[in-house]
Enzyme design. Structure first.
Site, PDB file in Angstrom:
ATOM      1  N   ASP A 176      -7.365  -4.101 -17.631  1.00 35.25           N
ATOM      2  CA  ASP A 176      -6.802  -5.002 -16.627  1.00 35.25           C
ATOM      3  C   ASP A 176      -7.754  -6.159 -16.373  1.00 35.25           C
ATOM      4  O   ASP A 176      -7.339  -7.288 -16.142  1.00 35.25           O
ATOM      5  CB  ASP A 176      -6.602  -4.253 -15.300  1.00 35.25           C
ATOM      6  CG  ASP A 176      -5.440  -3.291 -15.388  1.00 35.25           C
ATOM      7  OD1 ASP A 176      -4.813  -3.243 -16.451  1.00 35.25           O
ATOM      8  OD2 ASP A 176      -5.176  -2.594 -14.392  1.00 35.25           O
TER       9      ASP A 176
ATOM     10  N   GLU B  60      -4.300   1.433   0.894  1.00 37.96           N
ATOM     11  CA  GLU B  60      -3.579   2.645   0.474  1.00 37.96           C
ATOM     12  C   GLU B  60      -3.702   2.792  -1.044  1.00 37.96           C
ATOM     13  O   GLU B  60      -4.071   1.829  -1.718  1.00 37.96           O
ATOM     14  CB  GLU B  60      -2.101   2.530   0.884  1.00 37.96           C
ATOM     15  CG  GLU B  60      -1.394   1.393   0.167  1.00 37.96           C
ATOM     16  CD  GLU B  60      -0.129   0.894   0.870  1.00 37.96           C
ATOM     17  OE1 GLU B  60      -0.080   0.947   2.107  1.00 37.96           O
ATOM     18  OE2 GLU B  60       0.778   0.434   0.171  1.00 37.96           O
TER      19      GLU B  60
ATOM     20  N   LYS C 170      -3.202   2.788  -4.986  1.00 38.73           N
ATOM     21  CA  LYS C 170      -2.366   2.077  -5.943  1.00 38.73           C
ATOM     22  C   LYS C 170      -1.915   3.138  -6.943  1.00 38.73           C
ATOM     23  O   LYS C 170      -2.676   3.556  -7.824  1.00 38.73           O
ATOM     24  CB  LYS C 170      -3.145   0.966  -6.641  1.00 38.73           C
ATOM     25  CG  LYS C 170      -2.274   0.157  -7.573  1.00 38.73           C
ATOM     26  CD  LYS C 170      -2.985  -1.076  -8.074  1.00 38.73           C
ATOM     27  CE  LYS C 170      -2.034  -1.998  -8.820  1.00 38.73           C
ATOM     28  NZ  LYS C 170      -1.355  -1.369  -9.947  1.00 38.73           N
TER      29      LYS C 170
HETATM   30  S1  IVH Z   1       2.593  -3.395  -3.083  1.00 34.43           S
HETATM   31  C1  IVH Z   1       4.110  -7.781  -4.494  1.00 34.43           C
HETATM   32  N1  IVH Z   1       1.593  -1.023  -2.946  1.00 34.43           N
HETATM   33  O1  IVH Z   1       1.436  -1.874  -8.418  1.00 34.43           O
HETATM   34  C2  IVH Z   1       4.007  -6.425  -4.971  1.00 34.43           C
HETATM   35  N2  IVH Z   1       2.240  -1.806  -5.084  1.00 34.43           N
HETATM   36  O2  IVH Z   1       2.286  -5.186  -9.009  1.00 34.43           O
HETATM   37  C3  IVH Z   1       3.751  -5.520  -3.811  1.00 34.43           C
HETATM   38  N3  IVH Z   1       1.868  -0.165  -6.888  1.00 34.43           N
HETATM   39  O3  IVH Z   1       3.839  -1.918 -10.379  1.00 34.43           O
HETATM   40  C4  IVH Z   1       3.359  -4.244  -4.339  1.00 34.43           C
HETATM   41  N4  IVH Z   1       1.046   1.425  -5.613  1.00 34.43           N
HETATM   42  O4  IVH Z   1       4.644  -0.535  -8.317  1.00 34.43           O
HETATM   43  C5  IVH Z   1       2.093  -1.961  -3.772  1.00 34.43           C
HETATM   44  N5  IVH Z   1       0.692   1.076  -2.636  1.00 34.43           N
HETATM   45  C6  IVH Z   1       1.208   0.152  -3.447  1.00 34.43           C
HETATM   46  C7  IVH Z   1       1.336   0.373  -4.814  1.00 34.43           C
HETATM   47  C8  IVH Z   1       1.851  -0.645  -5.624  1.00 34.43           C
HETATM   48  C9  IVH Z   1       1.380   1.078  -6.848  1.00 34.43           C
HETATM   49  C10 IVH Z   1       2.295  -0.828  -8.115  1.00 34.43           C
HETATM   50  C11 IVH Z   1       3.644  -1.447  -8.060  1.00 34.43           C
HETATM   51  C12 IVH Z   1       3.564  -2.480  -9.153  1.00 34.43           C
HETATM   52  C13 IVH Z   1       2.136  -2.880  -9.110  1.00 34.43           C
HETATM   53  C14 IVH Z   1       1.952  -4.133  -8.311  1.00 34.43           C
END
Ligand code: IVH
Length: 713
Positions: A57, A140, A142
């Site tokens: 990444d 939180e 990811k």
């Molecule tokens: S917030 C604007 N919160 O990470 C996008 N994303 O691009 C707001 N992901 O594949 C995303 N855990 O599915 C958010 N706690 C979390 C997350 C999360 C995993 C993933 C999401 C996406 C990528 C973000």
């Protein structure tokens, strides 16, 4: 979509761009931007569509930032098809495509506290905040699974889709419905909400993932590379019953759209992100647990501390996570801070140190051990992995190389999970260009180029051995062991001295250690009279060692501390052993047939007998001492009275061999983790047993190497 040649070209081009730190001038900028667009698009395809990224990444971000920098400097170069101008790659699917209520962007990345501070400063700048004012953020996990976008209308789940390109995803409502943590009905109406869009992540628990893979392996099916692939694949099954078998779960982490019956936007009624998540939990959704998985932080320092805490314990968590997400808590503030075309400005991902990286396999060297086993060691293009530079990785044995089909020149995926030693996961076959050279395990001693000494493989063992070393490679290893703490324990004498003295031509066999010329040593650079005298004193002292120490220091295969003590207690003089027949060895309790044969062979070899006689003539004690006789009453082996359990895949021996070794050293085998367990030996991919053991402080956790070190002494 990309053929092999194109993939190879784009991978090489990416690395070339990444290694080039110069900033392009106006003339170079156009072609550099075009190259960047091409490689970024390719890596997005690898990541989102194929679920098989081949750069980290961090590298992807660097490429993206390079392109952004060029476009910022030369805005005329921005083209509508630039990855900076759209959200992400195309949707490839045979499932119906549906448009999301709100486009889903990506997240910008950060890697350390400094990056988080920069993020905090940027947020304050957009808000015109004084530097000293504190902003409230929520951090939180990811989650590392597959994104899911859920739509509820009049309290009913009406649609579920994947993220796709961010604007539109693949519809898979039938599969979402079998995920138990996704409520089919949720009382949004009690908050006056008629239609709502939620975002979350579909995951598979690590222990369930391991079970599924085990079953697939038993059935001869291909196994999943990681839980993310198992989860995203599960979402795309044609038959929901197949999805159900994966026991998927979904965490919800955002409301991206909410309207009331009048069609008015009511999203901001939730006031904060923290409150949104707690409210969703109240409606029956699975969300990060407050204060454990999610923390409402009063400033960025608290965020950094929480992220670091999670970095430490990520291995113990039930689900795979690849970082933390940090979000401005106040929803109105979020909107004020706003978005770039690529990501929200109010959120950032804090990425954990990569556990995996790709690099090139440059060469394989073969090392000869003290008993002649040949260990292949991969020489890698140095690569940063979870905070350390990795350039050498053991390939264990021939079977390991064969099972991975490794070739010189391959781009390989290296992993370092937790404290586990780095290992090669796989070769990236799609990046081969035909110049890679298959690895040929040597047939002859790899050190001795002149004489061809054929290697042998003992039945039931994975290692190839050089049975009759003539080149001195084994002698060096034996001498290193002989002087070490585990051998004769010659204080101040170690590997570096052995190598140095060998280079000087002073050491050919173990006996030479006892005829060193201390005057010559004193003349060596970095030595002097005093260190030469100290060395002499240590060697003279070691000459008086009890014979149990001497026996162990001879590097007879499997002859460890316990067996040396037993034998020492049985003889008056070390050379008495040359008169023993095989039965005499095997008649002794605790001496197994394999060890018996090894000791018998050693004392029936004239070379060894002359070596010992030579050593005796040089003053090394060969007669049993008081201490040797006492050995008889020493209870059991090094693991005596201990309970032990093995978990995970062992790389250097089979489970049966490991269990036998443990038992022959006095340990009792247990089959489950409990407070009765003393030692858990963990191999590759250890799962729930390790986790359970970590929670019981009295259990010692050893790696396979540590176990071997203990039993071999
Ligand atoms: S917030 C604007 N919160 O990470 C996008 N994303 O691009 C707001 N992901 O594949 C995303 N855990 O599915 C958010 N706690 C979390 C997350 C999360 C995993 C993933 C999401 C996406 C990528 C973000």
């Amino acid at each position: 979509m990309y053929n092999k040649e194109t993939e190879q070209r784009l991978f090489k081009l990416s690395k070339k761009i990444l290694n080039n730190t110069s900033i392009p001038n106006e003339i170079e900028a156009l072609s550099e931007a075009q190259s960047l667009r091409e490689v970024i698009q390719y890596h997005e395809w690898k990541y989102y569509i194929q679920n098989n990224p081949i750069i980290s990444d961090f590298e992807y971000d660097s490429l993206f930032k390079k392109l952004e920098a060029i476009e910022e400097k030369f805005p005329d170069l921005i083209s509508p098809d630039s990855p900076t101008q759209r959200v992400s790659p195309d949707v490839v699917s045979d499932m119906p495509t549906v448009e999301h209520m709100t486009p889903m962007l990506s997240l910008d990345n950060s890697y350390n506290a400094e990056d988080l501070n920069d993020f905090d400063k940027r947020v304050k700048k957009v808000l015109n905040f004084d530097e000293n004012l504190e902003i409230n953020y929520v951090a939180e996990p990811k989650f590392d699974g597959g994104t899911i976008v859920l739509v509820y209308e009049n309290d009913l789940l009406v649609r579920a889709a994947t993220r796709g390109n961010g604007k539109a995803g693949e519809e898979m409502t039938h599969n979402a419905k079998v995920i138990r943590s996704i409520p089919l009905k949720a009382a949004f109406s009690k908050w006056g909400i008629e239609k709502v869009e939620l975002r979350g992540e579909v995951l598979i628990r690590k222990d369930i993932f391991n079970k599924i893979n085990k079953k697939r392996e038993e059935n001869g099916e291909s196994i999943f590379a990681n839980p993310r692939n198992a989860a995203t694949g599960g979402l795309r099954m044609k038959d929901p019953r197949e999805t159900e078998k994966r026991h998927l779960e979904a965490f919800v982490y955002q409301i991206s759209y909410a309207i009331n019956e009048k069609g008015e936007d009511v999203l901001e009624d939730f006031k904060t992100h923290h409150n949104t998540i707690l409210s969703l939990h109240e409606l029956g959704f699975k969300t990060p647990k407050d204060d454990i998985e999610m923390k409402n932080c009063k400033n960025i320092d608290e965020v950094a501390a929480f992220c670091n805490q999670w970095q430490e314990k990520r291995e113990d968590y039930d689900y795979e996570i690849d970082g933390m997400v940090v979000k401005v808590n106040d929803l109105v503030m979020q909107e004020t801070v706003g978005y770039t075309s690529h990501h929200p400005r109010w959120a950032i991902a804090f990425k954990f140190k990569a556990k995996q990286a790709t690099t090139q396999l440059l060469n394989v060297e073969y090392q000869v051990g003290k008993i002649g086993s040949i260990t292949p060691v991969a020489k890698l293009e140095p690569v940063q992995l979870a905070g350390v530079t990795v350039s050498n990785v053991s390939l264990h044995n021939e079977d390991f190389i064969k099972s991975k089909d490794l070739r010189i020149g391959d781009t390989v995926l290296v992993e370092r999970a937790g404290d586990v030693i780095p290992y090669i996961v796989k070769a990236m076959e799609e990046l081969r260009d035909g110049t890679e050279k298959p690895l040929e395990f040597p047939k002859y001693c790899p050190i001795n180029a002149e004489e061809q000494v054929a290697l042998q493989r003992v039945e039931g063992e994975a290692a190839w051995r050089c049975p009759d070393c003539t080149c001195g490679a084994q002698d060096i290893q034996r001498m290193i062991f002989h002087v070490s703490k585990a051998g004769m324990d010659i204080d101040g004498f170690g590997k570096a001295y052995i190598e140095k003295f060998q280079e000087m031509g002073w050491l050919k066999t173990m006996a030479d250690i006892y005829r060193l010329d201390y005057e010559a040593i004193a003349q060596l650079e970095g030595f002097g009279e005093k260190s030469a005298a100290n060395l002499k004193a240590s060697i003279d002292k070691a000459k008086q060692n009890p014979i149990k120490k001497l026996l162990k220091s001879l590097s007879v295969h499997h002859l460890g501390k316990r067996a040396s003590e037993i034998l020492a207690a049985e003889v008056e003089h070390v050379l008495d052993l040359k008169d023993w027949d095989l039965e005499k060895y095997t008649s002794i309790k605790d001496i197994g047939p394999v060890l018996a044969q090894n000791v018998y062979d050693y004392f029936n070899n004239d070379k060894n007998i002359s070596l010992l006689m030579e050593m005796e003539a040089l003053g090394v004690n060969m007669k049993a001492t008081e201490q040797d006789r006492k050995a008889e009453v020493i209870e059991g082996g090094v693991l005596s009275g201990k309970t032990i359990l093995f978990t995970g895949k062992l790389l250097q021996m089979s489970r049966t061999v490991a269990s036998k070794l443990a038992q022959s050293n006095g340990a009792k085998l247990l089959s489950a983790v409990s407070s009765n367990l003393d030692v858990l030996v963990v191999g590759e991919k250890a799962g729930s047993k390790l986790k359970k053991a970590q929670a019981i402080p009295s259990i010692q956790i050893w790696t396979e190497a540590e176990f071997l070190e203990k039993v071999k002494g």
